[in-house]
Design a protein around this motif. Structure first.
Motif, PDB file in Angstrom:
ATOM      1  N   SER A 116       0.765  -1.248   0.000  1.00 40.81           N
ATOM      2  CA  SER A 116       0.000   0.000   0.000  1.00 40.81           C
ATOM      3  C   SER A 116       0.799   1.305   0.000  1.00 40.81           C
ATOM      4  CB  SER A 116      -0.911   0.014   1.226  1.00 40.81           C
ATOM      5  OG  SER A 116      -0.105   0.123   2.382  1.00 40.81           O
ATOM      6  N   TRP A 117       2.135   1.255   0.003  1.00 44.05           N
ATOM      7  CA  TRP A 117       2.835   2.544   0.094  1.00 44.05           C
ATOM      8  C   TRP A 117       2.778   3.314  -1.217  1.00 44.05           C
ATOM      9  CZ3 TRP A 117       7.376   3.653  -2.617  1.00 44.05           C
ATOM     10  CH2 TRP A 117       8.036   2.563  -3.211  1.00 44.05           C
ATOM     11  N   VAL A 118       2.677   4.628  -1.094  1.00 42.59           N
ATOM     12  CA  VAL A 118       2.587   5.508  -2.261  1.00 42.59           C
ATOM     13  C   VAL A 118       3.608   6.631  -2.077  1.00 42.59           C
ATOM     14  CG1 VAL A 118       1.085   6.979  -3.646  1.00 42.59           C
ATOM     15  CG2 VAL A 118       0.107   5.066  -2.381  1.00 42.59           C
ATOM     16  N   GLU A 119       4.590   6.691  -2.969  1.00 44.25           N
ATOM     17  CA  GLU A 119       5.638   7.716  -2.883  1.00 44.25           C
ATOM     18  C   GLU A 119       6.183   7.812  -1.459  1.00 44.25           C
ATOM     19  OE1 GLU A 119       4.212  11.327  -4.672  1.00 44.25           O
ATOM     20  OE2 GLU A 119       3.942  10.370  -6.613  1.00 44.25           O
ATOM     21  N   GLU A 120       5.986   8.971  -0.815  1.00 37.87           N
ATOM     22  CA  GLU A 120       6.589   9.192   0.507  1.00 37.87           C
ATOM     23  C   GLU A 120       5.692   8.736   1.660  1.00 37.87           C
ATOM     24  OE1 GLU A 120       9.811  10.897   1.496  1.00 37.87           O
ATOM     25  OE2 GLU A 120      10.007   9.740  -0.341  1.00 37.87           O
ATOM     26  N   VAL A 121       4.480   8.234   1.345  1.00 37.69           N
ATOM     27  CA  VAL A 121       3.540   7.856   2.412  1.00 37.69           C
ATOM     28  C   VAL A 121       3.493   6.330   2.526  1.00 37.69           C
ATOM     29  CG1 VAL A 121       1.167   7.987   3.237  1.00 37.69           C
ATOM     30  CG2 VAL A 121       2.173   9.934   2.033  1.00 37.69           C
ATOM     31  N   PHE A 122       3.693   5.843   3.752  1.00 35.85           N
ATOM     32  CA  PHE A 122       3.697   4.403   4.006  1.00 35.85           C
ATOM     33  C   PHE A 122       2.565   4.040   4.964  1.00 35.85           C
ATOM     34  CE2 PHE A 122       7.890   5.579   2.725  1.00 35.85           C
ATOM     35  CZ  PHE A 122       8.393   4.493   2.020  1.00 35.85           C
ATOM     36  N   TRP A 123       1.773   3.022   4.596  1.00 28.74           N
ATOM     37  CA  TRP A 123       0.756   2.494   5.502  1.00 28.74           C
ATOM     38  C   TRP A 123       1.338   1.302   6.245  1.00 28.74           C
ATOM     39  CZ3 TRP A 123      -0.788   5.571   1.690  1.00 28.74           C
ATOM     40  CH2 TRP A 123      -1.920   6.371   1.893  1.00 28.74           C
ATOM     41  N   GLY A 124       0.806   1.033   7.428  1.00 26.38           N
ATOM     42  CA  GLY A 124       1.284  -0.136   8.133  1.00 26.38           C
ATOM     43  C   GLY A 124       0.723  -0.271   9.523  1.00 26.38           C
ATOM     44  N   TRP A 125       1.226  -1.292  10.235  1.00 27.52           N
ATOM     45  CA  TRP A 125       0.774  -1.630  11.584  1.00 27.52           C
ATOM     46  C   TRP A 125       1.813  -1.133  12.588  1.00 27.52           C
ATOM     47  CZ3 TRP A 125       0.937  -4.843   7.375  1.00 27.52           C
ATOM     48  CH2 TRP A 125      -0.292  -5.342   6.887  1.00 27.52           C
ATOM     49  N   ASN A 126       1.364  -0.771  13.793  1.00 25.71           N
ATOM     50  CA  ASN A 126       2.321  -0.300  14.799  1.00 25.71           C
ATOM     51  C   ASN A 126       2.032  -0.937  16.158  1.00 25.71           C
ATOM     52  OD1 ASN A 126       1.061   1.733  16.885  1.00 25.71           O
ATOM     53  ND2 ASN A 126       0.049   2.141  14.917  1.00 25.71           N
ATOM     54  N   ASN A 127       3.022  -0.846  17.054  1.00 25.53           N
ATOM     55  CA  ASN A 127       2.824  -1.298  18.437  1.00 25.53           C
ATOM     56  C   ASN A 127       3.184  -0.172  19.415  1.00 25.53           C
ATOM     57  OD1 ASN A 127       5.580  -1.223  18.332  1.00 25.53           O
ATOM     58  ND2 ASN A 127       5.912  -3.356  18.965  1.00 25.53           N
ATOM     59  N   GLU A 128       2.965   1.060  18.962  1.00 24.88           N
ATOM     60  CA  GLU A 128       3.320   2.229  19.782  1.00 24.88           C
ATOM     61  C   GLU A 128       2.353   2.402  20.945  1.00 24.88           C
ATOM     62  OE1 GLU A 128       4.643   4.490  15.656  1.00 24.88           O
ATOM     63  OE2 GLU A 128       2.934   5.224  16.815  1.00 24.88           O
ATOM     64  N   VAL A 129       2.859   2.989  22.014  1.00 24.39           N
ATOM     65  CA  VAL A 129       2.038   3.369  23.170  1.00 24.39           C
ATOM     66  C   VAL A 129       2.058   4.891  23.271  1.00 24.39           C
ATOM     67  CG1 VAL A 129       1.779   3.231  25.680  1.00 24.39           C
ATOM     68  CG2 VAL A 129       2.542   1.219  24.396  1.00 24.39           C
ATOM     69  N   HIS A 130       0.875   5.489  23.190  1.00 25.29           N
ATOM     70  CA  HIS A 130       0.739   6.948  23.311  1.00 25.29           C
ATOM     71  C   HIS A 130      -0.206   7.264  24.463  1.00 25.29           C
ATOM     72  CE1 HIS A 130       2.692   8.132  19.455  1.00 25.29           C
ATOM     73  NE2 HIS A 130       2.303   6.920  19.089  1.00 25.29           N
ATOM     74  N   VAL A 131       0.128   8.296  25.225  1.00 24.67           N
ATOM     75  CA  VAL A 131      -0.648   8.644  26.414  1.00 24.67           C
ATOM     76  C   VAL A 131      -1.213  10.059  26.276  1.00 24.67           C
ATOM     77  CG1 VAL A 131      -0.588   8.978  28.917  1.00 24.67           C
ATOM     78  CG2 VAL A 131       0.801   7.173  27.864  1.00 24.67           C
ATOM     79  N   PHE A 132      -2.522  10.188  26.512  1.00 22.15           N
ATOM     80  CA  PHE A 132      -3.122  11.520  26.628  1.00 22.15           C
ATOM     81  C   PHE A 132      -3.527  11.731  28.084  1.00 22.15           C
ATOM     82  CE2 PHE A 132      -6.767  14.423  26.729  1.00 22.15           C
ATOM     83  CZ  PHE A 132      -6.165  15.546  26.170  1.00 22.15           C
TER      84      PHE A 132
END
Length: 395
Positions: free
Chosen positions: A158-174
């Protein structure tokens, strides 16, 4: 009695949560012809789990765009939604709405310090200590944003030029009190990047189960300590459920998680329910009455007496069929009921026989019993309508 009850529209990829004794349902999408149509974002549906009655409220304020795959959670009576996919693609906006003041006024969270997660959908959230802690999901990043191949796996298709789609395992806190985003540094072995997984919070522990990991679907369980930010993989001591995505995980006690449905490794919609004992690390399949109702991309919320209320979702593999969206609320009993609850339900089910005795019941209790009578009457009528539809279909 034959009047049509107001019922929330069938949908998948919506947000739903229990607050103030009501299941609140917002957003999602449905298939109309060959089109995927997002449902209106200026309305919220309330389901009274005792009476089975639906009510719709109009919303106002800074209304989010209609979308699906957003992550909804509740903190002190306020629903927060983050991420999702709208008509313009993936988003990383955060909105909140008070569910208890009767006004249903949306507020877009702006001027937050720190950096929010990149746009994504099909992520999950834990709530702990006034913080919303987001994990995983599927979305896009620019090349300069991809700093670590272990936390973001590119979807090669699915990547297009400079944009990459994908899966992550990041943890973000609000942090809701400080109005601030942060990304804590975690310790231990993190789960593989994933989306369409499920998660649940028990005390200061966040659990994540299964989901889509690149080309496969898993049923592994990982635990994140929400104070020390340490990951631990939990190795079960029993046979495990088949790998899946688009399922739900609900904490039903301090030591038990309830898993339901999803889409299997072989792309089959699932209707199995499982209880995971956190202390013994043992999976046990739950015998339940909804085995003929597979669901995926549904929601699950904790009701009274450890009931789990599953709403909506699809009964088909939506990437192939996308016709089988549902709007019924399925109740799963995960613990034995109290004697009081058993009596209320018995009277509700046998209202015609016991009608002459209802005037003898104390007024406050009578109110509850009337709700249970309504619940079982609506359930019986819905079942009768489904039977008629199925007879017509066969004919």
């Amino acid at each position: 009695d034959s009047a049509m009850e107001l019922v929330a529209r069938e949908r998948s990829g919506h947000a739903a949560l229990m607050e103030g004794g009501f299941l609140h349902v917002w957003g999602g999408y449905v298939a109309v012809g060959d089109e995927e149509v997002f449902l209106p974002s200026d309305e919220i549906w309330l389901y009274d789990t005792e009476s089975g009655i639906w009510v719709m409220h109009k919303m106002q304020g800074e209304i989010p765009p209609p979308m699906s795959g957003t992550c909804g959670c509740s903190l002190d009576g306020v629903m927060y939604i983050f991420g999702g996919c709208d008509d313009h693609g993936h988003t990383n906006q955060l909105y909140s709405v008070n569910l208890l003041d009767g006004k249903y006024t949306w507020r877009k969270v702006t001027k937050a310090a720190g950096t929010p997660p990149s746009p994504r959908d099909k992520l999950s959230c834990w709530v702990h200590n006034y913080r919303l802690i987001y994990f995983g999901g599927y979305g896009h990043k620019r090349l300069r944003e991809i700093s670590n191949s272990r936390s973001f796996i590119v979807d090669e298709a699915s990547w297009v030029e400079e944009v990459f789609w994908g899966w992550n395992n990041e943890v973000h806190v609000f942090d809701s009190r400080a109005n601030k985003w942060s990304e804590p540094s975690t310790r231990g072995l993190a789960p593989a990047p994933r989306a369409a997984h499920s998660s649940a919070t028990v005390g200061n522990k966040g659990y994540v189960c299964g989901g889509r990991v690149v080309e496969t679907r898993r049923s592994d369980i990982h635990c994140l300590d929400l104070d020390s930010w340490t990951w631990t993989e939990i190795i079960p001591t029993s046979a495990v459920p088949v790998g899946r995505s688009w399922h739900t995980l609900t904490a039903v006690s301090d030591s038990a998680l309830f898993l339901f449905g999803g889409l299997s490794v072989n792309c089959e919609p699932l209707s199995d329910g499982w209880i995971f004992n956190i202390q013994t690390r043992e999976w046990k399949e739950l015998n339940h009455q909804h085995k003929n109702k597979p669901r995926l991309w549904h929601t699950a919320s904790l009701g009274q007496e450890s009931d789990v209320i599953v709403f909506g979702g699809s009964q088909d593999y939506i990437l192939l069929v996308d016709k089988g969206h549902c709007n019924d609320a399925l109740v799963f009993q995960t613990q034995p009921y109290s004697l009081h609850r058993l009596c209320e339900d018995y009277i509700g089910r046998n209202a015609k026989t016991l009608q002459g005795h209802l005037s003898l019941v104390p007024p406050k209790l009578r109110q509850t019993i009337q709700k249970r009578i309504s619940f079982f009457r609506i359930a019986a009528r819905s079942q009768a309508n489904r039977n008629v539809m199925s007879i017509n279909f066969i004919a």
